[in-house]
Design an enzyme around this catalytic site. Structure first.
Site, PDB file in Angstrom:
ATOM      1  CB  CYS A 113      49.679 -25.658 -46.968  1.00 16.01           C
ATOM      2  SG  CYS A 113      48.895 -24.253 -46.189  1.00 16.01           S
ATOM      3  CG  HIS A 170      51.037 -21.923 -50.223  1.00 20.28           C
ATOM      4  ND1 HIS A 170      50.359 -22.448 -49.143  1.00 20.28           N
ATOM      5  CD2 HIS A 170      51.257 -20.618 -49.925  1.00 20.28           C
ATOM      6  CE1 HIS A 170      50.184 -21.512 -48.233  1.00 20.28           C
ATOM      7  NE2 HIS A 170      50.721 -20.379 -48.696  1.00 20.28           N
ATOM      8  CG  ASN A 337      47.985 -29.017 -43.514  1.00 26.31           C
ATOM      9  OD1 ASN A 337      48.591 -28.222 -44.237  1.00 26.31           O
ATOM     10  ND2 ASN A 337      46.659 -29.004 -43.402  1.00 26.31           N
ATOM     11  CE  LYS A 363      46.196 -25.264 -42.496  1.00 28.99           C
ATOM     12  NZ  LYS A 363      45.456 -24.594 -43.585  1.00 28.99           N
TER      13      LYS A 363
END
Length: 596
Positions: A113, A170, A337, A363
């Site tokens: 991410c 993030h 992702n 992932k």
């Protein structure tokens, strides 16, 4: 919040929404036409010429106005988790938008991410930013997106866009300068970290399994003098499901924009937490009738989490239509992702219910499932009903929007790795603008991958967690995926060990910037080569049959590694100074803004 729930029509399929939208559009068009008729009949003898001029001016002005941009980012959405990939999961609203535009069947994000968001907003490969590898920025850990480059929202803001981010950030927040409102967004409503409880909005540091959580829900903004306000904590949102919260915020942004900024274009980035773990969702979404055929309980709950996002998109596009903004909007949808197969809560590992089948891996891996994700573009001037099989990379969004929106390219502060794909998306070209792209280069796990036309080369182990298989959606009674890699604890210990070894090596040696570090002589089995034109699911390694191709792709990786930046995301938990205990139980920037 009941108003938001009411707005989401529990449609059996997208035709319900499409028919309603068509009827609404026809009704509006009919009303507009009849009003215009009466107006013209009443005054045509006096101001016919003026009326024609005004009408022409209105449509010319609308045509020349920059479009609104609605950027939708899903979190950990698997390839087999959307309706337009013939999934068992129904996504009626997103599927309707996808089929009304261009479905991007070879769109690639990054495997994790933080890296994907960095690539999206900079147009740069994460290994050139220090954010490579399958290691996101952990809660309370330094190592944010570098400050020495202008992000996409900064470019759009300079060209007159009102810019808003809702949901997940993030990309780091150790200083105020790293927060969203200092990186180009007028407002930010959401959470700084990578994940949170969907109801309590608390996030733990990674030792997440044992860490103390901090509250992470805020509405940041710039005051009239342009100063950042980041202490506006939304305490009242506690126990409100964040999908309701984010949807309501988006609707308010649209309604406010239509009143106060009608002449200016809007950038609205909806960075959903869905369907990232923890897998939490109200029953009303789990019991959606079109997912009633799903028999596995993990898969069905996960499908509810996906439908909650789908429903949110329906509400937001409805709000745009009600304010007569939708026809002037470009909609871009991506996942950051591939889907994650497992969820960890207090050291307990359970399946999420996601699936990337028939793609290989998970992932965080360099297999196709790690970064080949569901994506589409739809809306104003986008060709309808198209499927594009050319490769498009997440770094392309930055340069493509510069061209597509006619932004000031001279304002770009750095070299771009992405390519302008605007001709491809306008169907003016049938070929991708990419000669090649890099999946990732990570010196910690000693792995890298490159796509060059039909060829894909993987250097090193594709999956540090050893999730190397093909995982179908869970069936009735299944409580886990078969052959799903290392147990979580073993993987974490392995990852920490590799980080520790890498840190130790840096103390005595400069970071190696050559594939020779990953590919010592005599270990040719560390290279895998796949011909994706005939083997898109990566069954057959043909490296031994094409040594010249292997050498050519390794040479490109070698050249790209010269620009690699040492990883900054090397901590296994947050630092003590960042503890929410210092900030009234919330996550806040903990370093002085003047610190490097």
């Amino acid at each position: 919040m009941s108003e938001v729930r009411r707005r989401c029509v529990p449609a059996g399929d997208s035709s319900v929404t499409e028919n309603a939208a068509t009827e609404e559009k026809e009704k509006k068009a009919s009303n507009k036409f009849s009003k215009l008729n009466r107006f013209l009949i009443g005054i045509i003898a006096v101001v016919s010429v003026t009326a024609i001029v005004l009408i022409c001016w209105h449509f010319l002005r609308k045509r020349d106005k920059k479009p609104h941009v609605l950027l939708l980012i899903a979190d950990d959405l698997g390839w087999a988790d959307v309706g337009w990939h013939s999934s068992d999961i129904s996504t009626p609203y997103l599927t309707g938008l996808a089929k009304d535009g261009i479905i991007l069947r070879q769109f690639y994000s990054q495997p994790i991410c933080t890296a994907s968001r960095a690539a999206l907003f900079t147009g740069r490969y994460p290994f050139k930013l220090g954010l490579q590898g399958s290691r996101p920025i952990l809660a309370g850990a330094p190592g944010s997106l570098p400050l020495d480059m202008k992000l996409l929202p900064e470019l759009m803001k300079k060209d007159g866009y009102k810019t808003h981010l809702v949901g997940k950030w993030h990309l780091g927040f150790e200083t105020i300068r790293h927060t969203p409102v200092m990186r180009g967004f007028d407002t930010f409503t959401g959470f700084y970290n990578g994940m949170q409880d969907y109801y309590t909005h608390t996030t733990s540091g990674f030792d997440t399994v044992n860490g103390t959580g901090g509250y992470d829900m805020r509405r940041d903004y710039l005051d009239p003098e342009g100063n950042p306000v980041i202490d506006n904590i939304l305490w009242g949102a506690n126990r409100t499901y964040n999908n309701y919260l984010f949807t309501e915020e988006a609707i308010k942004i649209i309604e406010d924009h239509s009143v106060r900024h009608e002449e200016e274009p809007l950038l609205l980035v909806m960075s959903y937490p869905n369907p990232h773990s923890p897998i939490q969702v109200p029953d009303e979404f789990v019991n959606f009738q079109e997912n009633s055929n799903i028999e596995n309980s993990f898969r069905k709950t996960y499908a509810g989490l996906v439908y909650a996002m789908d429903c949110s998109v329906a509400n937001i596009t409805t709000a745009l239509k009600e304010k007569d903004m939708f026809d002037d909007t470009i909609v871009i949808f991506i996942s950051d992702n591939g889907g994650s197969l497992t969820s960890v809560n207090q050291s307990v590992v359970t399946p999420t219910g996601s699936s990337n089948y028939p793609l290989r891996g998970d992932k965080g891996t360099l297999w196709e499932a790690g970064s080949r994700v569901p994506a589409f573009i739809s809306g104003r001037n986008v060709p309808k009903g198209q499927i594009l099989d050319e490769m498009v990379h997440i770094t392309d969004i930055y340069p493509t929007l510069i061209s597509y929106l006619n932004l000031d390219g001279d304002y770009v502060s750095h070299d771009l790795d992405g390519s302008d794909q605007s001709k491809l998306l306008k169907m003016e070209s049938k070929e991708t603008a990419h000669e090649y792209f890099i999946y990732d280069i990570d010196p910690v796990y000693e792995q890298a991958a490159i796509r060059y036309g039909k060829w894909k080369l993987i250097l090193g182990a594709p999956a540090a967690n050893e999730v190397d298989g093909w995982y179908q959606p869970l069936k009735e009674g299944q409580t886990g995926y078969e052959d799903s890699g290392l147990p979580f604890k073993q993987y974490v210990l392995k990852a920490y060990d590799m980080i520790s070894n890498y840190k130790a090596s840096l103390k005595s040696n400069a970071m190696c910037k050559s594939v020779g570090c990953f590919y010592p002589e005599g270990t040719e089995n560390k290279v895998k080569l796949f011909d994706l034109s005939v083997d898109q699911y990566e069954f057959n390694d043909v490296a031994s049959q094409h040594p010249a191709t292997v050498k050519r792709l390794l040479d490109i990786l070698d050249k790209e590694m010269l620009d690699m930046v040492p990883p900054v995301n090397l901590l296994d938990g947050g630092v003590a100074e960042a503890s929410p205990n210092h900030f009234n139980g919330t996550w806040m920037p903990w370093m002085d803004a003047s610190e490097p």
